[in-house]
Design a protein around this motif. Structure first.
Motif, short mmCIF file in Angstrom:
data_model
loop_
_atom_site.label_atom_id
_atom_site.label_comp_id
_atom_site.label_asym_id
_atom_site.label_seq_id
_atom_site.Cartn_x
_atom_site.Cartn_y
_atom_site.Cartn_z
N ASP A 186 0.82 -1.21 0.00
CA ASP A 186 0.00 0.00 0.00
C ASP A 186 0.86 1.26 0.00
O ASP A 186 2.06 1.23 0.27
CB ASP A 186 -0.91 0.00 1.23
CG ASP A 186 -1.97 1.09 1.16
OD1 ASP A 186 -2.35 1.47 0.03
OD2 ASP A 186 -2.41 1.55 2.23
N GLY A 187 0.22 2.35 -0.32
CA GLY A 187 0.87 3.65 -0.31
C GLY A 187 -0.03 4.65 -1.00
O GLY A 187 -0.96 4.28 -1.72
N PRO A 188 0.22 5.94 -0.80
CA PRO A 188 -0.65 6.96 -1.39
C PRO A 188 -0.64 6.94 -2.92
O PRO A 188 -1.58 7.41 -3.55
CB PRO A 188 -0.08 8.27 -0.85
CG PRO A 188 1.33 7.95 -0.44
CD PRO A 188 1.30 6.53 0.02
N GLU A 189 0.43 6.40 -3.50
CA GLU A 189 0.52 6.34 -4.96
C GLU A 189 -0.16 5.10 -5.54
O GLU A 189 -0.22 4.94 -6.77
CB GLU A 189 1.99 6.37 -5.39
CG GLU A 189 2.77 5.08 -5.18
CD GLU A 189 3.25 4.84 -3.76
OE1 GLU A 189 4.26 4.11 -3.59
OE2 GLU A 189 2.63 5.36 -2.80
N VAL A 190 -0.68 4.23 -4.70
CA VAL A 190 -1.32 2.98 -5.14
C VAL A 190 -2.83 3.15 -5.11
O VAL A 190 -3.41 3.46 -4.07
CB VAL A 190 -0.90 1.81 -4.23
CG1 VAL A 190 -1.65 0.53 -4.60
CG2 VAL A 190 0.61 1.59 -4.33
N ASP A 191 -3.46 2.92 -6.26
CA ASP A 191 -4.91 3.10 -6.37
C ASP A 191 -5.68 1.84 -5.96
O ASP A 191 -6.84 1.93 -5.54
CB ASP A 191 -5.31 3.46 -7.80
CG ASP A 191 -4.64 4.73 -8.29
OD1 ASP A 191 -4.58 5.69 -7.50
OD2 ASP A 191 -4.20 4.77 -9.46
N ALA A 192 -5.07 0.68 -6.12
CA ALA A 192 -5.74 -0.58 -5.79
C ALA A 192 -4.69 -1.65 -5.53
O ALA A 192 -3.58 -1.60 -6.06
CB ALA A 192 -6.67 -1.03 -6.92
N ILE A 193 -5.06 -2.63 -4.71
CA ILE A 193 -4.20 -3.76 -4.39
C ILE A 193 -4.88 -5.02 -4.90
O ILE A 193 -6.09 -5.20 -4.74
CB ILE A 193 -3.94 -3.85 -2.88
CG1 ILE A 193 -3.18 -2.59 -2.41
CG2 ILE A 193 -3.15 -5.11 -2.53
CD1 ILE A 193 -3.08 -2.46 -0.91
N ILE A 194 -4.09 -5.89 -5.52
CA ILE A 194 -4.62 -7.11 -6.14
C ILE A 194 -3.94 -8.32 -5.51
O ILE A 194 -2.75 -8.29 -5.20
CB ILE A 194 -4.33 -7.10 -7.65
CG1 ILE A 194 -4.95 -5.88 -8.33
CG2 ILE A 194 -4.80 -8.40 -8.32
CD1 ILE A 194 -4.36 -5.61 -9.71
#
Length: 248
Positions: A186-194
């Motif tokens: 995760d991180g602020p630059e990540v829009d979604a995790i798969i």
């Protein structure tokens, strides 16, 4: 005449014979009037100690898929749900489409694959450009997932290959370990995790993490089953397995 229990749809669910997660995952998401019929792709439980071992193991799954499809079709399902993921990403979009076309040509019915379902899920949420993902794979297979995502218009910010040593070990990865990985992804630059790898148990954890993080966390079994239901016109909103089934 209509199947007494599967009066809305009879689904053939195809997955490796070593897989203990797909069947219970998809049962928990099954709407009333739909029945799931799991058919195993015969594989042994090989030890994977390298990229080469992992590729050999997934090739065995691919080689035996059509036998499982033939068996599944004996119960006359309306549609197939392919509960294996690595091989559906191999070769990029063209490779995934070729594999799906071969399955559908043999079966004579449609099929949903993990790779296409993941992209459909990302597009359903909208506004997603950058993603991170976790797999039980080795790096060589994560590279194929990154390629598929890139060809589909998504940038991979980070990814973690858990390098599980055999197929049955995948089902033993704990929610605690996966929570640690999600925190890294995760991180602020990540829009979604798969999450990919259908024997990795993450339907419930993904739903929990979505609420915690305020962004889509997509478990591949959820995405694939959702994709299959929507493909055959079943639009029920199903609670408890995350936003994808609740909202889309």
């Amino acid at each position: 005449m209509t199947d007494v229990q599967g009066y809305r749809a009879v689904l053939g669910v195809i997955g490796p014979s070593t897989n203990t997660v797909v069947q219970p995952d998809m049962e928990r998401m099954r709407p009333v009037g739909v029945t799931n019929h799991y058919r195993g792709i015969f594989v042994t439980d090989p030890v994977a100690l390298s990229n080469e071992d992992f590729l050999a193991g997934t090739t065995a799954i691919s080689d035996n898929t059509m036998t499982a499809v033939r068996e599944a079709m004996t119960c006359k399902p309306d549609y197939l749900v392919l509960g294996m993921s690595a091989i559906t990403f191999y070769g990029g979009i063209a490779g995934g489409a070729k594999f799906k076309a071969e399955v559908e040509a043999l079966a004579g019915v449609g099929a949903s694959t993990g790779s296409e379902a993941t992209i459909a899920a990302l597009n359903a949420f909208g506004g997603i450009k950058r993603v991170s993902f976790v797999s039980p794979y080795y790096p060589v297979a994560n590279a194929e997932v990154r390629r598929y995502l890139e060809e589909s218009g998504f940038e991979t910010v980070r990814d973690v290959p858990l390098e599980c040593k055999c197929w049955t070990d995948i089902a033993k990865v704990s929610p605690e370990r996966l929570s640690e990985v999600i925190a890294y992804l995760d991180g602020p630059e990540v829009d979604a995790i798969i999450q990919v790898g259908t024997n990795l148990s993450m339907v419930q954890l993904a739903a929990d993490k979505e609420r915690e993080l305020g962004k889509p966390v997509i478990a591949i079994n959820t995405a694939t089953y959702w994709h299959a239901l929507r493909a055959i016109g079943i639009t029920d909103k199903i609670s408890g397995a995350g936003r994808l089934l609740e909202e889309h």
